[in-house]
Design an enzyme around this catalytic site. Structure first.
Site, PDB file in Angstrom:
ATOM      1  N   PRO A  79       8.400  55.589 -19.499  1.00 41.37           N
ATOM      2  CA  PRO A  79       9.488  56.564 -18.859  1.00 41.37           C
ATOM      3  C   PRO A  79       9.803  56.367 -17.664  1.00 41.37           C
ATOM      4  CG  PRO A  79       7.940  57.626 -20.031  1.00 41.37           C
ATOM      5  CD  PRO A  79       7.246  56.499 -19.851  1.00 41.37           C
ATOM      6  N   GLU A  80      10.997  56.048 -17.339  1.00 37.75           N
ATOM      7  CA  GLU A  80      11.494  56.061 -15.808  1.00 37.75           C
ATOM      8  C   GLU A  80      12.366  57.283 -15.734  1.00 37.75           C
ATOM      9  OE1 GLU A  80      10.946  53.688 -13.540  1.00 37.75           O
ATOM     10  OE2 GLU A  80      10.077  52.003 -15.038  1.00 37.75           O
ATOM     11  N   HIS A  94      -2.599  62.160 -31.481  1.00 38.62           N
ATOM     12  CA  HIS A  94      -2.077  61.986 -30.055  1.00 38.62           C
ATOM     13  C   HIS A  94      -1.705  63.401 -29.496  1.00 38.62           C
ATOM     14  CE1 HIS A  94      -3.505  57.952 -30.474  1.00 38.62           C
ATOM     15  NE2 HIS A  94      -2.624  57.856 -31.290  1.00 38.62           N
ATOM     16  N   ARG A 122      -1.466  56.721 -24.867  1.00 40.18           N
ATOM     17  CA  ARG A 122      -2.489  55.921 -24.163  1.00 40.18           C
ATOM     18  C   ARG A 122      -3.140  56.862 -22.857  1.00 40.18           C
ATOM     19  NH1 ARG A 122       0.859  50.754 -22.558  1.00 40.18           N
ATOM     20  NH2 ARG A 122      -1.371  50.300 -21.500  1.00 40.18           N
ATOM     21  N   ARG A 148      11.268  46.391   9.314  1.00 43.24           N
ATOM     22  CA  ARG A 148      10.247  45.973   8.174  1.00 43.24           C
ATOM     23  C   ARG A 148      10.540  44.523   7.526  1.00 43.24           C
ATOM     24  NH1 ARG A 148       8.440  51.337   4.629  1.00 43.24           N
ATOM     25  NH2 ARG A 148       9.223  52.907   6.280  1.00 43.24           N
TER      26      ARG A 148
END
Ligand code: ZN
Length: 275
Positions: free
Chosen positions: A2-3, A91, A115, A156
């Site tokens: 999931p983002e 789960h 997981r 940078r």
């Protein structure tokens, strides 16, 4: 994994079902996820009203007067609001039972994570959890713009893609969204962050905001699934221009897209359209 858009979609899906509801019981089916679940979760939450469900980076915070539950979906986690009688699967690690509403049977907020890279932690009132300290601004906030990126990036040498994915620079821009935003802004992911002009950072910040906002609207098309035991957050992979398209024709110029590993993440870009 999931983002940010999926986490925000989860937040928007959950909020109307849990905000204002009182927590009846908390059932922990295992003592740990990625980290041990602190005792405050089961001790403090029962009896509390959920005042708000907020998001910070990819964390969800469930605020109560006693403190906030801090949730992360990890690689495979999901949160659903279900009838309390829904069968518990292997789960389904956490159930937060909510007091029943008028005319409705009881519901549970269920955290499922095959997981177990997700977490459930505790943030006392008035404190910021260590995991939430030192984070950059939210990409959809006014604090994140081209001027901000330009100023922060001077000197940078890291590739601009690595810079953009640094959570201390801006939160929630994962590999997919970094690749897509750089493609849209026409910036090579390999270019040193300190060598990108202010004008191009303005284009990049706009691309990040537009792509994330669009992804959230796409995730929003599956909001109804949050009441469905088989629900899954929405994705829009078929609409991606760069991510996962190494060797394919560039959607803009037709030349083959390049692929390389930058900062241990696979990156795809067009060597012609992105400079
Ligand atoms: Zn191209």
């Amino acid at each position: 994994m999931p983002e940010l858009p999926e986490v925000e979609t989860t937040r928007r899906g959950l909020a109307p079902h849990v905000e204002g509801r009182r927590i009846h019981t908390v059932t922990l089916r295992r003592p740990d996820l990625r980290w041990p679940i602190p005792p405050e979760v089961a001790r403090e939450l029962p009896g509390q009203r959920i005042d708000a469900v907020r998001r910070r980076a990819k964390y969800l915070l469930m605020d109560t007067a006693a403190g906030s539950a801090v949730l992360h979906l990890g690689m495979s986690g999901s949160l659903r609001v279900l009838p309390a009688t829904t069968r518990v699967g292997a789960h389904d690690h956490v159930d937060i039972a909510l007091d029943s509403e008028r005319g409705r049977s009881g519901r549970v907020l269920r955290f499922t994570d095959p997981r177990r890279f997700g977490c459930l932690l505790w943030q006392p009132v008035g404190q910021v959890h260590p995991l939430l300290q030192g984070l950059g601004p939210e990409p959809l906030s006014d604090a994140f713009d081209g001027d901000y990126l330009f100023a922060l990036s001077r000197g940078r040498r890291a590739p601009v893609k690595t810079f953009l994915m640094d959570q201390a620079v801006v939160v929630g821009v994962g590999n997919i969204y970094a690749a897509e935003s750089l493609f849209r802004a026409g910036i090579s992911p390999l270019r040193a962050a300190g060598k990108v002009s202010r004008e191009r950072y303005v284009a990049l910040a706009t691309a990040v905001k537009d792509i994330l906002a669009y992804a959230i609207t796409r995730g929003g098309t599956t909001l109804r699934d949050f009441l469905n035991p088989d629900g899954a957050p929405g994705y829009f992979e078929q609409e991606l221009s760069a991510y996962g398209r190494g060797g394919e024709a560039c959607p803009r110029c037709g030349r083959a897209m390049k692929q390389a590993t930058i900062g241990q993440r696979t990156t795809v870009w067009c060597g012609y359209c992105q400079r």
